[in-house]
Design an enzyme around this catalytic site. Sequence first.
Site, mmCIF file in Angstrom:
data_model
loop_
_atom_site.group_PDB
_atom_site.id
_atom_site.type_symbol
_atom_site.label_atom_id
_atom_site.label_comp_id
_atom_site.label_asym_id
_atom_site.label_seq_id
_atom_site.Cartn_x
_atom_site.Cartn_y
_atom_site.Cartn_z
ATOM 1 N N CYS A 176 6.709 -6.673 7.353
ATOM 2 C CA CYS A 176 7.678 -6.369 7.975
ATOM 3 C C CYS A 176 8.032 -7.302 8.998
ATOM 4 O O CYS A 176 7.259 -8.106 9.843
ATOM 5 C CB CYS A 176 7.377 -4.948 8.769
ATOM 6 S SG CYS A 176 8.487 -4.116 9.710
ATOM 7 N N GLU A 226 0.837 -1.400 -0.102
ATOM 8 C CA GLU A 226 0.084 0.041 -0.171
ATOM 9 C C GLU A 226 1.036 1.336 0.108
ATOM 10 O O GLU A 226 1.898 1.189 0.741
ATOM 11 C CB GLU A 226 -0.714 0.238 1.241
ATOM 12 C CG GLU A 226 -1.824 -1.268 1.139
ATOM 13 C CD GLU A 226 -2.721 -1.414 2.467
ATOM 14 O OE1 GLU A 226 -4.141 -1.522 2.211
ATOM 15 O OE2 GLU A 226 -2.268 -0.839 3.613
ATOM 16 N N CYS A 253 7.265 -4.627 15.788
ATOM 17 C CA CYS A 253 6.833 -3.603 16.980
ATOM 18 C C CYS A 253 5.259 -3.761 17.213
ATOM 19 O O CYS A 253 4.464 -4.182 16.322
ATOM 20 C CB CYS A 253 6.853 -2.168 16.181
ATOM 21 S SG CYS A 253 8.507 -1.750 15.760
ATOM 22 N N CYS A 279 -0.690 5.971 10.303
ATOM 23 C CA CYS A 279 0.379 5.410 10.774
ATOM 24 C C CYS A 279 0.207 3.928 11.477
ATOM 25 O O CYS A 279 -0.567 4.053 12.518
ATOM 26 C CB CYS A 279 1.243 6.287 11.830
ATOM 27 S SG CYS A 279 1.540 8.047 11.137
ATOM 28 N N CYS A 308 1.882 -2.020 15.766
ATOM 29 C CA CYS A 308 1.956 -1.550 14.344
ATOM 30 C C CYS A 308 1.442 -2.687 13.648
ATOM 31 O O CYS A 308 1.601 -3.988 13.772
ATOM 32 C CB CYS A 308 3.365 -1.432 13.694
ATOM 33 S SG CYS A 308 3.304 -1.038 12.092
ATOM 34 N N CYS A 333 3.692 8.426 1.016
ATOM 35 C CA CYS A 333 4.025 7.460 2.111
ATOM 36 C C CYS A 333 4.081 6.367 1.261
ATOM 37 O O CYS A 333 3.420 5.805 0.794
ATOM 38 C CB CYS A 333 2.991 7.556 3.187
ATOM 39 S SG CYS A 333 3.545 6.405 4.275
HETATM 40 N N1 SAH Z 1 9.662 1.063 9.847
HETATM 41 C C1 SAH Z 1 9.897 2.332 9.907
HETATM 42 C C2 SAH Z 1 8.951 3.011 8.936
HETATM 43 C C3 SAH Z 1 7.490 3.042 9.273
HETATM 44 S S1 SAH Z 1 7.173 4.472 9.857
HETATM 45 C C4 SAH Z 1 9.826 2.990 11.269
HETATM 46 O O1 SAH Z 1 9.411 2.252 12.181
HETATM 47 O O2 SAH Z 1 10.065 4.144 11.224
HETATM 48 C C5 SAH Z 1 5.617 4.126 10.564
HETATM 49 C C6 SAH Z 1 5.311 4.976 11.912
HETATM 50 O O3 SAH Z 1 4.219 4.694 12.300
HETATM 51 C C7 SAH Z 1 6.304 4.686 12.777
HETATM 52 O O4 SAH Z 1 6.922 5.914 13.416
HETATM 53 C C8 SAH Z 1 5.480 3.900 13.798
HETATM 54 O O5 SAH Z 1 6.295 4.352 15.117
HETATM 55 C C9 SAH Z 1 4.361 4.417 13.732
HETATM 56 N N2 SAH Z 1 3.107 3.721 14.120
HETATM 57 C C10 SAH Z 1 2.902 2.440 14.220
HETATM 58 N N3 SAH Z 1 2.047 1.943 14.473
HETATM 59 C C11 SAH Z 1 1.253 2.863 14.963
HETATM 60 C C12 SAH Z 1 0.006 2.989 15.571
HETATM 61 N N4 SAH Z 1 -0.869 2.109 15.894
HETATM 62 N N5 SAH Z 1 -0.273 4.231 15.718
HETATM 63 C C13 SAH Z 1 0.231 5.258 15.552
HETATM 64 N N6 SAH Z 1 1.669 5.180 14.945
HETATM 65 C C14 SAH Z 1 2.006 4.100 14.724
#
Ligand code: SAH
Length: 347
Positions: free
Chosen positions: A111, A91, A115, A339, A118, A104
């Site tokens: 991945c 996406e 985390c 995000c 996420c 984006c």
């Molecule tokens: N893997 C890279 C690129 C992805 S950026 C990274 O971690 O930076 C995606 C962003 O969304 C990251 O900053 C992550 O912390 C944030 N994110 C992930 N899950 C989220 C959620 N449920 N709510 C808000 N932000 C989230």
Amino acid sequence: MKIQPKGLDLSETIEWVRGLGLEPYRARQIRNWLFKRLAQSFDEMTDLAKPAREMLASRATIDHLEAVETLESSDGTRKYLFRLDDGFFIESVLIPERDHYTLCISSQVGCAMGCRFCLTARAGFKRNLTPAEIIEQVIFAKRELESASEHGEKRGLTNIVFMGMGEPLANYQAVVKALKNLLADDGMNFSHRKVTLSTCGIVPKIRRLSNELTLNLAVSLNATTDEVRNHLMPVNRKFPLKELMKACREFPLPNRRMITFEYVLINGVNDSPEDAHRLVTLLKGIRAKVNLIPLNPHPELDLTPPSRESISRFQEILLSRHTTAIVRKSKGADIMAACGQLAGKRN
Ligand code: SAH
């Protein structure tokens, strides 16, 4: 496997066309068609003779993404679901701003970083994207906006963020190749001020990146102690906070640039006043700005965002201690485009 010329740089393109018996200047023509004129087939490249076009088409592929679904949010954000040649899905999210668009993009299918908060992590890791698949997301969005401009859209695509599916520094070589074509004058010619790579903190790759390219760095920090960060982001067990902050401190920043620290605020986990104070301390000596992102919910999540009051209290502490902090309104939450909500849902 067919060649993917969108993933080659100029000298590799020259070498490739030479090998096919074409003159080296054909490489520049081809790059012009790919990156400036956004051609979708070799057949469009009318300054090449027909037999040359046919030969190129039989050996190379330049059309990598099939758009299978577009969702549009009430705030104008658009999420594109693409099918790749081997059937996986990724996406990208196109975000309207006042005078421009930000795209984006994804760097991997799924991945491997795991985390907790996420959604992309839930599906696990499928494969890396190729440089051409990465840059094709940008080309696709540019084409969309070009056709919208015929209907009065004035805003162009100027900003790219590697914040979609995947950990860009875990697909280092392909991401750097894609970045080079994104930034090259004879490529997509984006300004290095407007391209941002976001990482969960793969320390050796952060260091390597700064030797290869100039661009904006964003770091997903999300916690202020190793204990909490280990729990939320397993990558921290390999590269703990101290090492990560050291790499950030040593990251060369051109004039007036800052590193962006993303901090997902999670109720009762990382949102206390003590966390805010520790965050200020961690950022000492780094030109930093903090993006506070209240956790975006998704169905598989047992975590919640903090109340509005604790979000403002957290921000106030940072501001009172002279740390730039904005609360980022997540766009596109109603279409699961915010995000942490990208799942490439058909994978
Ligand atoms: N893997 C890279 C690129 C992805 S950026 C990274 O971690 O930076 C995606 C962003 O969304 C990251 O900053 C992550 O912390 C944030 N994110 C992930 N899950 C989220 C959620 N449920 N709510 C808000 N932000 C989230």
